[in-house]
Design a protein around this motif. Sequence first.
Motif, PDB file in Angstrom:
ATOM      1  N   SER A  81      34.958  28.711  46.630  1.00 43.97           N
ATOM      2  CA  SER A  81      35.032  30.017  45.640  1.00 43.97           C
ATOM      3  C   SER A  81      34.621  31.226  45.904  1.00 43.97           C
ATOM      4  O   SER A  81      33.837  31.355  47.153  1.00 43.97           O
ATOM      5  N   VAL A  82      34.951  32.133  45.230  1.00 49.10           N
ATOM      6  CA  VAL A  82      34.646  33.551  45.306  1.00 49.10           C
ATOM      7  C   VAL A  82      33.662  33.836  44.159  1.00 49.10           C
ATOM      8  O   VAL A  82      34.191  33.813  43.007  1.00 49.10           O
ATOM      9  N   TYR A  83      32.612  34.341  44.244  1.00 46.78           N
ATOM     10  CA  TYR A  83      31.504  34.772  43.165  1.00 46.78           C
ATOM     11  C   TYR A  83      31.412  36.084  43.304  1.00 46.78           C
ATOM     12  O   TYR A  83      30.885  36.964  44.192  1.00 46.78           O
ATOM     13  N   VAL A  84      31.531  36.844  42.190  1.00 49.64           N
ATOM     14  CA  VAL A  84      31.447  38.360  41.852  1.00 49.64           C
ATOM     15  C   VAL A  84      30.587  38.797  40.653  1.00 49.64           C
ATOM     16  O   VAL A  84      30.755  37.982  39.464  1.00 49.64           O
ATOM     17  N   VAL A  85      29.656  39.570  41.029  1.00 52.14           N
ATOM     18  CA  VAL A  85      28.812  40.052  39.909  1.00 52.14           C
ATOM     19  C   VAL A  85      29.108  41.402  39.404  1.00 52.14           C
ATOM     20  O   VAL A  85      29.378  42.346  40.207  1.00 52.14           O
ATOM     21  N   THR A  86      29.148  41.597  38.105  1.00 42.42           N
ATOM     22  CA  THR A  86      29.190  43.003  37.431  1.00 42.42           C
ATOM     23  C   THR A  86      27.992  43.386  36.771  1.00 42.42           C
ATOM     24  O   THR A  86      26.963  42.433  36.851  1.00 42.42           O
ATOM     25  N   ASP A  87      27.987  44.182  35.974  1.00 42.99           N
ATOM     26  CA  ASP A  87      26.862  44.626  35.304  1.00 42.99           C
ATOM     27  C   ASP A  87      26.323  43.735  34.287  1.00 42.99           C
ATOM     28  O   ASP A  87      25.088  43.209  34.076  1.00 42.99           O
ATOM     29  N   ASP A  88      27.129  42.856  33.702  1.00 37.15           N
ATOM     30  CA  ASP A  88      26.756  41.958  32.476  1.00 37.15           C
ATOM     31  C   ASP A  88      27.520  40.606  32.622  1.00 37.15           C
ATOM     32  O   ASP A  88      27.419  39.870  31.616  1.00 37.15           O
ATOM     33  N   ARG A  89      28.154  40.206  33.806  1.00 39.00           N
ATOM     34  CA  ARG A  89      29.155  39.127  34.046  1.00 39.00           C
ATOM     35  C   ARG A  89      28.881  38.696  35.544  1.00 39.00           C
ATOM     36  O   ARG A  89      28.864  39.426  36.352  1.00 39.00           O
ATOM     37  N   LEU A  90      29.040  37.373  35.578  1.00 43.17           N
ATOM     38  CA  LEU A  90      29.082  36.811  36.900  1.00 43.17           C
ATOM     39  C   LEU A  90      30.556  35.963  36.671  1.00 43.17           C
ATOM     40  O   LEU A  90      30.952  35.395  35.849  1.00 43.17           O
ATOM     41  N   TYR A  91      31.313  36.043  37.509  1.00 42.20           N
ATOM     42  CA  TYR A  91      32.697  35.353  37.889  1.00 42.20           C
ATOM     43  C   TYR A  91      32.687  34.487  38.949  1.00 42.20           C
ATOM     44  O   TYR A  91      32.313  34.591  39.924  1.00 42.20           O
ATOM     45  N   GLN A  92      33.617  33.375  38.896  1.00 38.68           N
ATOM     46  CA  GLN A  92      33.793  32.465  39.733  1.00 38.68           C
ATOM     47  C   GLN A  92      35.306  32.432  39.658  1.00 38.68           C
ATOM     48  O   GLN A  92      36.308  31.953  39.196  1.00 38.68           O
ATOM     49  N   LEU A  93      35.897  32.666  41.103  1.00 43.39           N
ATOM     50  CA  LEU A  93      37.511  32.761  41.204  1.00 43.39           C
ATOM     51  C   LEU A  93      37.702  31.599  42.382  1.00 43.39           C
ATOM     52  O   LEU A  93      36.922  31.634  43.249  1.00 43.39           O
ATOM     53  N   ASN A  94      38.924  31.075  42.245  1.00 41.37           N
ATOM     54  CA  ASN A  94      39.214  30.376  43.550  1.00 41.37           C
ATOM     55  C   ASN A  94      39.951  31.521  44.408  1.00 41.37           C
ATOM     56  O   ASN A  94      39.863  32.749  44.324  1.00 41.37           O
ATOM     57  N   HIS A  95      40.027  30.992  45.597  1.00 42.30           N
ATOM     58  CA  HIS A  95      40.252  31.913  46.936  1.00 42.30           C
ATOM     59  C   HIS A  95      41.443  32.976  46.718  1.00 42.30           C
ATOM     60  O   HIS A  95      41.448  33.955  47.213  1.00 42.30           O
ATOM     61  N   ASP A  96      42.537  32.634  45.919  1.00 41.38           N
ATOM     62  CA  ASP A  96      43.829  33.349  45.863  1.00 41.38           C
ATOM     63  C   ASP A  96      43.684  33.968  44.208  1.00 41.38           C
ATOM     64  O   ASP A  96      44.425  34.569  44.070  1.00 41.38           O
ATOM     65  N   PHE A  97      42.529  34.010  43.504  1.00 40.81           N
ATOM     66  CA  PHE A  97      42.269  34.652  42.419  1.00 40.81           C
ATOM     67  C   PHE A  97      43.084  34.133  41.184  1.00 40.81           C
ATOM     68  O   PHE A  97      43.401  34.865  40.470  1.00 40.81           O
ATOM     69  N   THR A  98      43.872  33.130  41.620  1.00 46.10           N
ATOM     70  CA  THR A  98      44.654  32.407  40.325  1.00 46.10           C
ATOM     71  C   THR A  98      43.912  31.858  39.385  1.00 46.10           C
ATOM     72  O   THR A  98      44.370  31.530  38.235  1.00 46.10           O
ATOM     73  N   LYS A  99      42.633  31.593  39.443  1.00 43.00           N
ATOM     74  CA  LYS A  99      41.927  30.721  38.367  1.00 43.00           C
ATOM     75  C   LYS A  99      40.566  31.618  38.581  1.00 43.00           C
ATOM     76  O   LYS A  99      39.888  31.762  39.446  1.00 43.00           O
ATOM     77  N   VAL A 100      39.882  31.909  37.292  1.00 43.26           N
ATOM     78  CA  VAL A 100      38.803  32.811  37.031  1.00 43.26           C
ATOM     79  C   VAL A 100      38.066  32.141  35.757  1.00 43.26           C
ATOM     80  O   VAL A 100      38.554  31.739  34.931  1.00 43.26           O
ATOM     81  N   ILE A 101      36.713  31.878  36.430  1.00 40.43           N
ATOM     82  CA  ILE A 101      35.733  31.465  35.418  1.00 40.43           C
ATOM     83  C   ILE A 101      34.689  32.839  35.066  1.00 40.43           C
ATOM     84  O   ILE A 101      34.150  33.210  36.287  1.00 40.43           O
ATOM     85  N   LYS A 102      34.510  33.068  33.892  1.00 39.57           N
ATOM     86  CA  LYS A 102      33.694  34.180  33.549  1.00 39.57           C
ATOM     87  C   LYS A 102      32.336  33.659  32.722  1.00 39.57           C
ATOM     88  O   LYS A 102      32.955  32.855  31.944  1.00 39.57           O
ATOM     89  N   ARG A 103      31.297  33.968  33.265  1.00 36.88           N
ATOM     90  CA  ARG A 103      29.991  33.839  32.764  1.00 36.88           C
ATOM     91  C   ARG A 103      29.246  35.187  32.408  1.00 36.88           C
ATOM     92  O   ARG A 103      29.032  35.624  33.049  1.00 36.88           O
ATOM     93  N   ASP A 104      28.997  35.206  31.050  1.00 32.24           N
ATOM     94  CA  ASP A 104      28.108  36.339  30.682  1.00 32.24           C
ATOM     95  C   ASP A 104      26.660  36.192  31.120  1.00 32.24           C
ATOM     96  O   ASP A 104      26.042  35.149  31.045  1.00 32.24           O
ATOM     97  N   THR A 105      26.188  36.929  31.759  1.00 28.87           N
ATOM     98  CA  THR A 105      24.721  36.947  32.311  1.00 28.87           C
ATOM     99  C   THR A 105      23.845  36.804  31.036  1.00 28.87           C
ATOM    100  O   THR A 105      24.165  37.588  30.076  1.00 28.87           O
ATOM    101  N   PRO A 106      22.869  36.148  31.025  1.00 32.63           N
ATOM    102  CA  PRO A 106      22.112  35.902  29.879  1.00 32.63           C
ATOM    103  C   PRO A 106      21.112  36.824  29.763  1.00 32.63           C
ATOM    104  O   PRO A 106      20.672  37.838  30.386  1.00 32.63           O
ATOM    105  N   ASN A 107      20.844  37.114  28.231  1.00 36.13           N
ATOM    106  CA  ASN A 107      19.702  37.979  27.877  1.00 36.13           C
ATOM    107  C   ASN A 107      18.390  37.109  27.803  1.00 36.13           C
ATOM    108  O   ASN A 107      18.228  36.037  27.228  1.00 36.13           O
TER     109      ASN A 107
END
Length: 1509
Positions: free
Chosen positions: A37-63
Amino acid sequence: MKAVFWGVLLACVDWGWGQENLTFDGDVRDFAISDRSVYVVTDDRLYQLNHDFTKVIKRDTPNVVYPNQEAPLFNETYPFKVNILLPFIKNNTLITCGTTKCGYCEILDLNEISKSVHSENIEVGSLDPGDSTIGFIVDVGTNSYIMTGRLQSRVRKACANSDHLLDLRNTLEGQHGGIFSYSDESTTPYIDARQKEKFQFVDGFQSNSHIYVFSNVPQERQVRVILFKSENSKTKTLGNFQGATLKCCGNTERRELLSSSVIQGSGGLHGQVLWAGVFTAGNTSDPINTVLAIYNISSTGPQLKYKDPDFCYKGCAEALPTGTTQDLHPEAVVFKYSSMTSVLAVRHNSWLVFFIGTGDGQLIKLAVDKAYKPACPRVLYNSDDDRRVFPKMHLDPVDRKHVYMALRNQMVRVPVAQCSEHKSLKDCWSAQDPFCGWCESRCSFQGDCLQPSAWISISEDSQQQNMVSYQVEKSSSGERITLTVKVHLNVNGTGSLTFTCNFFNRRGDLCDRTSPAPAFPQCSCLFSSDQLPAEGLNVTVKIRVGKQNLAEKLMLTNCSNISGPPTSALCSQCMTAGCSWINDVCSWTTRSANSDPIQDTCRLSQSGFNYSEPVIFSIEPSVLSFHGRNHALMNGENLDHVTKVRIQGHMNCSLKESPVWNHTGSSLTFHIPSGDKGSVSVCAVLPDGRCLGKATVTYGSSPSCTGLTPSTTWASGKRKIKVHGSHLEFVEEVVHDHAPQTIHTTYSSGTLWYHTPPFEHINQPVTSTVSLRVGNQTLACSSQLTYHPDPEFTSYTAIKTGNDVRVTIEKRADKLNITTEEILAFGVQEENQDVECVMDTIDTSNETDSVICEIKNTPNFNINSLRIRVGNFTKILLPKQAAPSLLIILVLIPIIIVVIVGAVLYSYNKQRKMAAQMNKQLDRLKNEIGNDIRQGFVDMQMEKCNLIENVGAIPFLDYKHFASRIFFPDGGPVMTSCIKDIGQDAVKVQPDESCQALSRLIRDQVFLTSFVHALEEQKNFNVKEKCAVASLLTVSLHGDLPYLTQVMEELLRALMEQTSNSQPKLMLRRTESIVEKLLTNWMSICLYGFLRESVGQPLFLLVCALTQQMSKGPVDSVTEKALYTLNEDWLLWQAQDFSPMRLQVLFAVGTDGEVSEPLEVSALDCDTVEQVKEKILLAFKTKFGFPYNTPLRQMHIEYEKDGRFVPLKEVDASSGVLGEVTMLNTLKHYKVPDGASIKVLSKTHPSLSPQSSLKDDQNYSKKYFHLIDPDIDQDQKKNPERKKLKLKEVYLTKLLSTKVAVHSFVENLFRTIWGTPNLKAPPAIKYFFDFLDAQGESRRISDQDVLHIWKTNSLPLRFWVNILKNPQFVFDMEKTPPLDGCLSVIAQAFMDSFSLAEKQLGKHDPTNKLLYAKDISQYKQEVRAYYKQVRDQPPISSSEFKEFLHKESKKHENEFNESAALRELYKYMQLYFDEIKLKLDQNGAPVELKEQLQHVKSLFDSLKSCSWN
C-alpha cells in the motif's frame, strides 16, 4: 473518544503516458510506502491506496477529547495532526504520531487502516506545527526502535514536554518501558543540541550497521550529519556518535540542505556509503540556486573521527564543546538547477540514476556513470502549474519501476522508463536509458528479460553519440591501414557471448588474413593502403552480438586529403571520417589519439568565415510557458547573418533550432519551441555553424483559464471580456470555437482581456467555448461564454433641463447585464452633427430597462435621432411619437388639399424648363462617354508588359504546411494536431500501444478496403467526412507511400467498376468518394518536388505581376474592386479620375526626430491612408529584401506641409459624409502634392498611441465608402465630378489591358506545367497515366476521349487548378479577393485548354470565357502534344516507382503526428464498428483480422476507462 470514518473510493486514472495520479481534498503532509500500500496524510485524513491508485481507503483522523479542568462539564476536543508516518513492516502495523492539544500517537493495522491497534497521549514528534520533526525505523541489536527528532515546544506549557533532540523509542509493548518509551535498562539516553532556534531536521536512515541523521544547524548556517553505530542497546548506540559538516559547493557556498537520498547498494558491508543531497544558496533568482552533490559518508573514512561540538550525549548544559568537526566535501556535483526540492537515488548496475523533484512541478531523471559524468536529464513528469514537489519521494518497493511523488494535493506514480516504446535495438540504445536494454526482440527492463536471453544495454562508460564508432590508423611504413570498430554495448546474460565482425567492400572481403580475431567490444581489420582510393572507400561492417545482427556503412577517407583552413566544419569532417584532429590539423589516427566526442574537440575551432560576431541584448519575452511561443523578438547587434536560433537545455542537452525572419541588423523574429520548465540558453547560429551570443529564456507553467467576466456577450461582438486564471501573461491569443480567426489579447497589470468576435444569425442564447492559444497549443477555459441576441433599444424621450438635455432610452430587458461604460450614445441634428450623451445610470425592471444619459451645455441643440453603439452593434433610434389628436387631423385636411393644387400648377410650369435642360445634359453625357471610350482605347494600345520580374526570395511554405493545407483546406484543430511542433519533427516519437495496433490494422489491405467501402455505404456519411477520412489515412500512411499507392489503385478499380457501366466520363470529376480525395492528396505529395523546383517560380511571378498591375490603378478600399483586373465581377467601373504620384517616404529612427534617407514610393492620389501604408511596406520589402519591422496596424504616417508634419488618418473630423456613410480620407482629400514627403512612425513613438483598423468593424462596408458612392440621394452640386454617368461596358477594355500586361507570365506558367523537361514527365504523372491507360485497356474502352477525360480529371482538375486558385497553399502569403477573382479567370482558361468540347462563343457569353478565347485553341494543341509525350515516354518500372515513393516517405518522415491522425481515424471506426464488421464478413475476411479489429477497440476503450467516483 475518537471518531473514525472510512470508505472505499475509485480513482480516476490517466493511463495515457503510463502515469497515475490522484487528487485529494487537502494538501499532502507526508506519505509512505509498504509492499502492498501507499499511505498518504493530509490535514484531516489518512488514505490507504493500492500501488496503482485504483483502490482508495479514506480514514478521517480522530478528534481527541481532553477534560476541561476549569469547567468539568465541557470537554475540549482537538484534531489530530500527523507529523510522523511509519509503516512497521515486521509488525504489520502503521505508526502515526503527531499533535492534538499535546502529543498523540495511534497504531493502525498496516493492511486495513480502519482498524486501530493502540493509541495514547504521548509526545513523540514536535508539538508546534511549524517545528521540524523526523522519525524512522532502525534496528539496534535484535530490537527495532523509532529514531525520533523533535524540538521542545515554546508555547505548550501545559503538556509534558521533553527537551530531547534525538532519542530511540520503542515500537512494541513488550520492550523495556513499554511502547514509545525512550528509556534503556538503567538510564535515559538521548542527544541534545546547543542551538535549537530554527533547527531543521532534513533526513535520516540506516545503512547496514550505521545510522545517519542530516540537519540544518542555524548557527553559522551549516549542514550537519551525525553518525551512530548500531550496538546492542540504546545507550551504546546513542552514546558513541560522530559528526561532520557538509560543505557545498565550489565558489558559491550553499549552506542549506533541502532533500537527500542514500544510494542503496553502494558499498556492501564494508564498502563506501554514497549519499546525495540537494543544497541551496537561498537565492531564488539564481538559475543555479540549487545543486545535486554526491558524498562519501562511509564511517571508515577519516572525515567522521572527531567528536561533535554542536551535539552532545544527554544534556549539553553540563558539557563544554570538545573538538571541531571535520569538513566533508562532495565527490562530484552532478546537476545544477534553479529550484530542486527533492531527490531519490537508485543504483542500476554501474549507473546511478537520480529522480529529481523541482519547485515548478517537474520530475527529472538524471543518469550518472561510474565516473560521475552525468547524461542528459530527461523530464518524466511536468505539472501544468507550479506545484512544488514534496521533499520526499519513494521508489515502488515491489516492481522498482515507478516513482511516487507528491505535489501539493496530488499523488503521482510515474514510470522510471518507457522501454516498450522503443521497437529496435538501435532505438532502445539511442534512448541512453540505463533501465532499458534489448532482449531477444524487444526493449525491456532487465528484470523482464528471462534467462538465458542476453540483455543488451548501453555501455558502462560515459555517454556515446553512436552505437558503433570507428577509427582508421596508418602504419609507420604507410603500407597498411588498420580499421578499428568498437560497439558501445554492455551484455548481461549467461553463457559465452558470440561476437563476430565481417568487413566488406564492393569487391568482397576487405580484411587480410593477418587481422586479429574480434574481442568484445572491439574488432579490427587490416588491409593494404592501395585499397583506399583518393575518392574514399565504402565499407560495410556486419557485426553479430549474441543473437543480434548489426550492419554499419562506413565511408573511409584518406586522412591526408582532408585539409584546409582549420574550421569547425573541417574538424567535424575529419573526426567523422575516423581520423584525428590534433593542433588544428587532420591526421591519421595514432594509438594515443584523442577520443573526446566530436562536438567537444571541434567546439574551439575557428569558423574560417569573416562574419561579425552577433551580440544578444535581450529576448522578448524572456519568460514564457513550456508550450513555447510563436513570435519572439531578439534584440542585439550584428544579427544580419544569423540563420537560426539555437535553444539548449541543461548541460547543452535537448538542442532545438528555430528559423528566423524579419532580419535587421539589430533585431530578428523567431519561434521558441516547446520545452521543459526551467532556464535554457539561447545563441545565434551563423552560416558556418558557430553559435554565438548568449541569452537566457525561462520556461514556466501552462496558463489556465478558470473564468470569464462578464460571462455573456451580444451577437455583434466586441464586448470586453476579462479572463481569470493563472500565468495569463503567457497567452498569445484567444480562440472561440464558433469563429475561425484568432483574437488579439491585451495583458497589463496582471489582467488579461480581449474583445469578443461576432456570432452571426442567432435568435436565442448560444454557448461558445473559449480557448487560450499558447505556442501551438489550445487550452480550453473551464467556463463558457454565452451569446445572446443584440440588445433591443426601442425608443427614447428627450427633456430639456436648462442648458442640458436629459435623454431616457428604453431597452427590452435581457440577461446581458450591460453597464453604462459599455454604451455610447450620440444625439444627431439635421446637419449630421453628433453630440455625445454622457451615460448616467441604468434602471432595470422585469420587461423594460431605462438607460439615462445627458447632453451637456447645448441650449440650441435639437435631437432628430439617437445613435447608440454597444461594441460592434449600432442602432439609430427615433424619438417616441405621441398619437395625433382628432382636432389636428381636421385642421390639416384642407391645408393638404391647397398644397396639392399648388403643386400641380407649379409642376406644369417646371416641365417646360426641364425639357430645355435635358437637351443640354444629353450633349454633356455624350462628350463624357466618348472621352471614356477613347481613353480606354488609348490605354489598351499603349499597355506594355513592364512589370518587375525580380521579386527576391520566394516565400515557399515547408512541406508539412503545404501538405496540411491540401489535406485539410478548412484548417481546424484536426489539421493542427496532425502537424508536429517546431523542433518535434527532428524526433521520432513512438505511438502508444493502441495507435500501434490500429496502424498495423490499416496496413492490412483487406481490412482497409473493407473499412472504406463500409463507410461509403452509409447514407449519413457525407462528403466532408469522406475527405476527412481520406486525409487522415494519408497522414497515417505517409511513412509507407508504396502501400498507400497500392490501396489507392485498388479503390480506384472498384470506383471504375461502379461508373464504367453508366457514365465513365464522369469519373474523378468531383470529390464524392474517399479515393478521389485520396488521389488529390497523393498527387500533392508526389508532385511537391516538381512544384517547388519548376512551377513555383512562374506561379509566384504571375501572382506578383497581377498584384502590381492592380496597384497601377484605383482599388476601392471598401469593396476591394479594382480598375485593372481580369474578372468583370471585380471591375471598378465607377472609378473617378486619378493621377499617379511619387512620394518621398522617411522612416523615423529613434525617439529624437531623426529620419532615414528617403524611399521613393509610387501611389495614386485616390489611395486611402491605409492603401498608402500598404504600398510603403511593399516598396520597403522590394527595395531591401526584408519586411519593415513595424506591422501596418502599428504604423502612423504624416505629411510634411509648410515645415510641419500633418497626421494622415483613414477617418477624422474633416472626412466627408454622405447621409450616415463616411468617406475614407485619400491623398487628394489632404491635398498631398506629387513628390511630397511622408514620415513613417511606429506606435512605440512617445507621442503616439496604437490605433485599430476600421476594417475590424463588422459594419465597415455599411459605415464607410471610398470610390463607389453609397446608394443614397444627395445634392449633385456639392460633388459634380462624382456624378458623372459611368457605364460598365465602357471599362471592359481594362480587362483586356490587364490580360496584355500579365500574358507572358500566364503562358510561362502554363507551359511549365505541361512541359516535359528532358522529354520526361514527373514520375507520378507517368506512372498514373500508364495506370489509367492500362485500366482503359482492361475494360476495353475504345473511346480515347474517356482516357483523356480521366487524365484531365485526375491531374489538372484535381491538382493544378487547386494550386492555381490557391497560391497561399504554396507560399507564405495572403490571397486578397481581387487577386482571387483574377486567378479564377486564369484557372478557367487553364481547364478550357484541356477540354475536348469546341464551343462557338458570342457577345452574350461571360467575359472570362471571351478573354482567352483566341488563346485556347493554341493551348489545346499543346495539351494534346503533352499527353502524347507522356504516353510515348518509356514506362517507369514498378520497382523504380516504389524507390521514388520510399524516398518521398523518408524525406518527410516525422513531420506529421501519426498518432493524432490514428486517434481521429478511430472515431469513425468506433462510430461504424458494426457496419465494418459486417463488411469484413461479406468480404470473407479471416477470423484473425476480425479479432485484431476487436483488439484495437478494446485498447482504445481502455484508454477511456475512468473509475473515480
